[in-house]
Write a protein that holds these residues in place. Structure first.
Motif, short mmCIF file in Angstrom:
data_model
loop_
_atom_site.label_atom_id
_atom_site.label_comp_id
_atom_site.label_asym_id
_atom_site.label_seq_id
_atom_site.Cartn_x
_atom_site.Cartn_y
_atom_site.Cartn_z
N ASP A 1 -11.16 48.66 0.50
CA ASP A 1 -12.24 48.95 -0.44
C ASP A 1 -13.37 47.96 -0.21
O ASP A 1 -13.17 46.75 -0.27
N LEU A 2 -14.55 48.49 0.05
CA LEU A 2 -15.70 47.63 0.33
C LEU A 2 -16.18 46.88 -0.91
O LEU A 2 -16.91 45.90 -0.79
N ASN A 3 -15.78 47.32 -2.08
CA ASN A 3 -16.19 46.65 -3.31
C ASN A 3 -15.09 45.69 -3.80
O ASN A 3 -14.09 46.14 -4.34
N PRO A 4 -15.31 44.37 -3.61
CA PRO A 4 -14.25 43.44 -4.02
C PRO A 4 -14.07 43.36 -5.54
O PRO A 4 -13.14 42.74 -6.01
N MET A 5 -14.98 44.00 -6.28
CA MET A 5 -14.89 43.94 -7.76
C MET A 5 -14.28 45.20 -8.37
O MET A 5 -14.10 45.27 -9.58
N ILE B 1 -2.86 43.52 -1.63
CA ILE B 1 -3.71 43.13 -0.50
C ILE B 1 -4.92 44.08 -0.48
O ILE B 1 -4.75 45.30 -0.43
N THR B 2 -6.12 43.51 -0.52
CA THR B 2 -7.33 44.32 -0.44
C THR B 2 -8.07 43.97 0.84
O THR B 2 -8.44 42.80 1.05
N ILE B 3 -8.28 44.96 1.68
CA ILE B 3 -9.08 44.75 2.88
C ILE B 3 -10.51 45.14 2.52
O ILE B 3 -10.80 46.31 2.30
N VAL B 4 -11.36 44.13 2.38
CA VAL B 4 -12.75 44.40 1.99
C VAL B 4 -13.55 44.66 3.27
O VAL B 4 -14.08 43.76 3.91
N ASP B 5 -13.57 45.92 3.65
CA ASP B 5 -14.18 46.30 4.93
C ASP B 5 -14.38 47.81 4.92
O ASP B 5 -13.77 48.52 4.12
N LEU C 1 -10.34 37.94 -2.52
CA LEU C 1 -11.44 38.63 -3.20
C LEU C 1 -12.56 37.64 -3.53
O LEU C 1 -13.74 37.98 -3.41
N GLY C 2 -12.17 36.43 -3.91
CA GLY C 2 -13.18 35.40 -4.20
C GLY C 2 -14.02 35.10 -2.95
O GLY C 2 -15.25 35.05 -3.01
N LYS C 3 -13.33 34.96 -1.82
CA LYS C 3 -14.05 34.66 -0.57
C LYS C 3 -14.93 35.84 -0.16
O LYS C 3 -16.03 35.66 0.36
N SER C 4 -14.43 37.04 -0.40
CA SER C 4 -15.21 38.24 -0.04
C SER C 4 -16.50 38.30 -0.86
O SER C 4 -17.56 38.64 -0.34
N LEU C 5 -16.38 37.95 -2.14
CA LEU C 5 -17.58 37.93 -3.00
C LEU C 5 -18.56 36.85 -2.53
O LEU C 5 -19.77 37.06 -2.51
N GLU C 6 -17.98 35.72 -2.14
CA GLU C 6 -18.80 34.62 -1.65
C GLU C 6 -19.58 35.04 -0.39
O GLU C 6 -20.75 34.70 -0.24
N ILE C 7 -18.91 35.81 0.46
CA ILE C 7 -19.56 36.29 1.68
C ILE C 7 -20.77 37.16 1.31
O ILE C 7 -21.85 37.04 1.87
N ILE C 8 -20.57 38.01 0.31
CA ILE C 8 -21.66 38.89 -0.14
C ILE C 8 -22.82 38.05 -0.69
O ILE C 8 -23.98 38.23 -0.31
#
Ligand code: ATP
Ligand code: MG
Length: 262
Positions: free
Chosen positions: A183-187, A196-200, A237-244
């Motif tokens: 799911d591209l939306n980490p929220m 496990i969420t693959i944010v991609d 998910l925290g790191k994925s949001l940080e990347i955004i």
């Protein structure tokens, strides 16, 4: 493809992917709501930088390790997923011994038939979840996705549910399943409730899952379990949001930074 996108177009891959979804809709594979879900995904992909991040690779590796250590892994397929990555899904299914199960939010026999044909054409030998098969129900859910195949999600310990809805993800967790999502939306609720969420983007990370499956297949179960245990989805998910956030900040500096300072 109904429109020709110039090879040097800066947003070529995104436009081609969109065309695949539109074509899928015309062929009854993608539901109308699936077009909107794709649009939401496109927006988040823009924020992420339309690239597979190191964080995504990390999640992909853990996801594949979880599939390879599972007793009964299953991959759930909906219209969007089928329109975008049928071949990669079939390969992943074979490499991890995880059957494909069709699960449609907006069920129509016509859609099921269209999806089944695409999966078969992509090489799938067995597809679960079709209407001629027995079905079980997930408690607490009222939509069509309540139905699951007793030989698939019904008995699965690990379920891969790409582009899933939050309600169903929660229900699967309540049934004790280990849930992996893309799911591209980490929220999103799906992202938050999964193990496990693959944010991609699914078009980028599914072929990567195939590569990791080839590589990790030869590892010992113990090493694979260690990989899964070391994974922390909250951190992910925290790191994925940080990347955004960092990507957006960099954009501000790059595009309009000067004028903002004044
Ligand atoms: P939730 O119910 O989990 O809170 P939602 O209601 O926002 O999610 P849905 O419409 O249920 O979203 O599901 C679509 C999800 O799939 C969105 O979060 C969207 O970002 C994501 N998505 C759409 N297309 C892609 C894609 N190609 N790759 C990865 N994720 C995608
Ligand atoms: Mg939803």
């Amino acid at each position: 493809m109904s429109i020709e996108i110039p090879p040097d177009h800066p947003r070529r891959i995104s436009l081609e992917t969109r065309e695949m979804i539109i074509e899928g809709h015309q062929k009854h594979i993608v539901a109308t709501a699936g077009l909107l879900a794709h649009g939401r995904g496109e927006a988040f992909d823009y924020f992420i930088g339309e690239t597979t991040t190191e964080q995504s690779r990390h999640a992909v590796r853990a996801a594949v390790a979880a599939m390879l250590t599972a007793e009964h892994p299953v991959i759930s397929v909906n219209g969007n997923v089928c329109a975008l990555v049928p071949e990669a899904l079939v390969q992943l299914s074979e490499l991890t011994s995880a059957p494909l199960e069709i699960n449609l939010f907006y069920y129509r026999k016509e859609r099921e038939d269209a999806i089944l044909k695409v999966l078969r054409d992509a090489g799938a030998k067995e597809v679960l979840g079709t209407h001629d098969r027995p079905s079980e129900t997930i408690p607490e859910l009222s939509s069509n996705r309540r139905k699951v195949d007793p030989d698939g999600i019904g008995r699965a310990d690990v379920v891969v549910v790409p582009l899933e809805d939050g309600d169903r993800t929660e229900a699967l967790r309540k049934m004790g399943k280990y849930v992996i999502t893309i799911d591209l939306n980490p929220m999103s609720r799906t992202s938050v409730h999964s193990n496990i969420t693959i944010v991609d983007n699914i078009v980028r990370c599914t072929p990567l899952m195939v590569e990791f499956a080839k590589e990790l297949r030869t590892e010992s179960k113990e090493d694979l379990r260690d990989i899964v245990q070391a994974f922390n989805n909250e951190k992910n998910l925290g790191k994925s949001l940080e990347i955004i956030v960092n990507h957006l900040k960099a954009k501000v500096v790059e595009d309009i930074g000067g004028s903002l300072e004044q």
